[in-house]
Structure formats: C-alpha cells, structure tokens
Design a protein around this motif. Structure first.
Motif, PDB file in Angstrom:
ATOM      1  N   ALA A  19      -7.264  13.787  12.317  1.00  0.00           N
ATOM      2  CA  ALA A  19      -6.552  12.882  11.401  1.00  0.00           C
ATOM      3  C   ALA A  19      -5.244  12.371  12.012  1.00  0.00           C
ATOM      4  O   ALA A  19      -4.764  11.304  11.648  1.00  0.00           O
ATOM      5  CB  ALA A  19      -6.265  13.601  10.084  1.00  0.00           C
ATOM      6  N   CYS A  20      -4.696  13.100  12.962  1.00  0.00           N
ATOM      7  CA  CYS A  20      -3.418  12.723  13.573  1.00  0.00           C
ATOM      8  C   CYS A  20      -3.584  11.811  14.787  1.00  0.00           C
ATOM      9  O   CYS A  20      -2.587  11.354  15.349  1.00  0.00           O
ATOM     10  CB  CYS A  20      -2.663  13.979  13.999  1.00  0.00           C
ATOM     11  SG  CYS A  20      -3.502  14.930  15.287  1.00  0.00           S
ATOM     12  N   LEU A  23      -1.437   8.762  14.918  1.00  0.00           N
ATOM     13  CA  LEU A  23      -0.095   8.877  14.333  1.00  0.00           C
ATOM     14  C   LEU A  23       1.019   9.091  15.343  1.00  0.00           C
ATOM     15  O   LEU A  23       2.190   9.003  14.982  1.00  0.00           O
ATOM     16  CB  LEU A  23      -0.073  10.020  13.311  1.00  0.00           C
ATOM     17  CG  LEU A  23      -1.001   9.854  12.108  1.00  0.00           C
ATOM     18  CD1 LEU A  23      -0.873  11.055  11.188  1.00  0.00           C
ATOM     19  CD2 LEU A  23      -0.676   8.567  11.361  1.00  0.00           C
ATOM     20  N   LEU A  27       5.714  13.148  14.510  1.00  0.00           N
ATOM     21  CA  LEU A  27       5.554  13.913  13.279  1.00  0.00           C
ATOM     22  C   LEU A  27       5.251  15.380  13.566  1.00  0.00           C
ATOM     23  O   LEU A  27       5.585  16.260  12.779  1.00  0.00           O
ATOM     24  CB  LEU A  27       4.429  13.301  12.428  1.00  0.00           C
ATOM     25  CG  LEU A  27       4.169  13.901  11.064  1.00  0.00           C
ATOM     26  CD1 LEU A  27       5.407  13.786  10.166  1.00  0.00           C
ATOM     27  CD2 LEU A  27       2.992  13.199  10.401  1.00  0.00           C
ATOM     28  N   ALA A  45       5.323  17.039   5.985  1.00  0.00           N
ATOM     29  CA  ALA A  45       4.519  15.820   6.150  1.00  0.00           C
ATOM     30  C   ALA A  45       3.389  16.040   7.146  1.00  0.00           C
ATOM     31  O   ALA A  45       2.254  15.604   6.920  1.00  0.00           O
ATOM     32  CB  ALA A  45       5.414  14.661   6.596  1.00  0.00           C
ATOM     33  N   ALA A  46       3.676  16.739   8.240  1.00  0.00           N
ATOM     34  CA  ALA A  46       2.640  17.017   9.241  1.00  0.00           C
ATOM     35  C   ALA A  46       1.556  17.917   8.650  1.00  0.00           C
ATOM     36  O   ALA A  46       0.357  17.693   8.860  1.00  0.00           O
ATOM     37  CB  ALA A  46       3.259  17.672  10.472  1.00  0.00           C
ATOM     38  N   LYS A  47       1.967  18.921   7.895  1.00  0.00           N
ATOM     39  CA  LYS A  47       1.003  19.845   7.289  1.00  0.00           C
ATOM     40  C   LYS A  47       0.119  19.139   6.263  1.00  0.00           C
ATOM     41  O   LYS A  47      -1.044  19.521   6.080  1.00  0.00           O
ATOM     42  CB  LYS A  47       1.726  21.031   6.655  1.00  0.00           C
ATOM     43  CG  LYS A  47       2.305  21.964   7.706  1.00  0.00           C
ATOM     44  CD  LYS A  47       3.041  23.104   7.041  1.00  0.00           C
ATOM     45  CE  LYS A  47       3.536  24.087   8.073  1.00  0.00           C
ATOM     46  NZ  LYS A  47       3.991  25.322   7.431  1.00  0.00           N
ATOM     47  N   GLU A  48       0.652  18.114   5.605  1.00  0.00           N
ATOM     48  CA  GLU A  48      -0.175  17.329   4.676  1.00  0.00           C
ATOM     49  C   GLU A  48      -1.284  16.606   5.429  1.00  0.00           C
ATOM     50  O   GLU A  48      -2.418  16.529   4.951  1.00  0.00           O
ATOM     51  CB  GLU A  48       0.688  16.337   3.904  1.00  0.00           C
ATOM     52  CG  GLU A  48       1.567  16.986   2.864  1.00  0.00           C
ATOM     53  CD  GLU A  48       2.481  16.001   2.156  1.00  0.00           C
ATOM     54  OE1 GLU A  48       2.266  14.777   2.275  1.00  0.00           O
ATOM     55  OE2 GLU A  48       3.414  16.460   1.484  1.00  0.00           O
ATOM     56  N   VAL A  49      -0.972  16.081   6.607  1.00  0.00           N
ATOM     57  CA  VAL A  49      -1.995  15.435   7.444  1.00  0.00           C
ATOM     58  C   VAL A  49      -3.030  16.480   7.860  1.00  0.00           C
ATOM     59  O   VAL A  49      -4.239  16.262   7.754  1.00  0.00           O
ATOM     60  CB  VAL A  49      -1.363  14.766   8.688  1.00  0.00           C
ATOM     61  CG1 VAL A  49      -2.435  14.268   9.643  1.00  0.00           C
ATOM     62  CG2 VAL A  49      -0.446  13.629   8.263  1.00  0.00           C
ATOM     63  N   CYS A  50      -2.560  17.635   8.313  1.00  0.00           N
ATOM     64  CA  CYS A  50      -3.461  18.700   8.765  1.00  0.00           C
ATOM     65  C   CYS A  50      -4.376  19.190   7.641  1.00  0.00           C
ATOM     66  O   CYS A  50      -5.549  19.494   7.881  1.00  0.00           O
ATOM     67  CB  CYS A  50      -2.665  19.883   9.315  1.00  0.00           C
ATOM     68  SG  CYS A  50      -1.754  19.536  10.830  1.00  0.00           S
ATOM     69  N   CYS A  53      -7.411  17.117   7.455  1.00  0.00           N
ATOM     70  CA  CYS A  53      -8.053  16.845   8.740  1.00  0.00           C
ATOM     71  C   CYS A  53      -9.402  17.555   8.855  1.00  0.00           C
ATOM     72  O   CYS A  53      -9.501  18.756   8.604  1.00  0.00           O
ATOM     73  CB  CYS A  53      -7.149  17.300   9.878  1.00  0.00           C
ATOM     74  SG  CYS A  53      -7.820  16.909  11.498  1.00  0.00           S
ATOM     75  N   GLN A  56      -9.254  20.560  11.517  1.00  0.00           N
ATOM     76  CA  GLN A  56      -8.098  21.452  11.437  1.00  0.00           C
ATOM     77  C   GLN A  56      -8.384  22.812  12.072  1.00  0.00           C
ATOM     78  O   GLN A  56      -7.571  23.327  12.839  1.00  0.00           O
ATOM     79  CB  GLN A  56      -7.655  21.641   9.987  1.00  0.00           C
ATOM     80  CG  GLN A  56      -6.463  22.582   9.862  1.00  0.00           C
ATOM     81  CD  GLN A  56      -6.072  22.866   8.434  1.00  0.00           C
ATOM     82  OE1 GLN A  56      -6.800  22.558   7.500  1.00  0.00           O
ATOM     83  NE2 GLN A  56      -4.922  23.452   8.250  1.00  0.00           N
TER      84      GLN A  56
END
Length: 98
Positions: A19-20, A23, A27, A45-50, A53, A56
């Motif tokens: 997902a990153c 980006l 981040l 914010a990074a953990k929300e992307v993870c 994902c 992950q």
C-alpha cells in the motif's frame, strides 16, 4: 563458482502489492530534527497505511528477518521491532497468507 545462483525475486516480489509503494519514504522514515509530536503523528499515519496493506505480514517478516534498523515496516516502528526481539523472540504469527 562455476554457475550463478538461481532467481531470487521471491525475496522482494511481495513489495509490488504494498500500500505504501507510491507514497515515498517520508511517511515511514524519520526526518532529522523531527519534533516528538510530529514524529508520533507521522507514526500513526504510517501505521494507518500499514493496517490496510495486503502485504503487511510479508513486510513485517522481512524487517524482522533482516533486522531492519530504521523506519516503519509492517506497522511497527524500529523501537517496537527491537522490543519484540528483546521479548524473547516472541513474534506475531507471520504466515504467508493474510
């Protein structure tokens, strides 16, 4: 050595579904002189992307296997990964399926 080792893309192919991927690194990696409140907000914010994902677990597995010393990988900060290792190697179940 008379022959080259076999193909190894299986070691990194999981990254194509991350997902990153588009980006950039800002981040997920610290910025020199970053104030603590900004760092905490960036981590969240990074953990929300993870959390969303599809790779992950693969990402976290990679970071743990290679001892990645920097950044957020698989939803954990470098400190969280160190503490995980210091806790006697207790690691989350990291099956290859999500």
């Amino acid at each position: 050595m008379s022959r080259l080792p076999g193909r190894a893309e299986h070691h990194w192919l999981w990254q194509e579904g991350a997902a990153c991927r588009e980006l950039g690194s800002r981040l997920f990696f610290h910025i020199t002189g970053e104030p603590a409140p900004d760092r905490e907000a960036r981590h969240e914010a990074a953990k929300e992307v993870c959390a969303l994902c599809p790779v992950q677990r693969d990402c976290l597995r990679h970071a743990l296997e290679v001892g990645e010393p920097f950044g957020i990988w698989g939803g954990l900060t470098e400190g969280e990964r160190r503490r995980l290792g210091a806790a006697g190697g207790e690691r989350p179940a990291l099956s290859s399926t999500a």
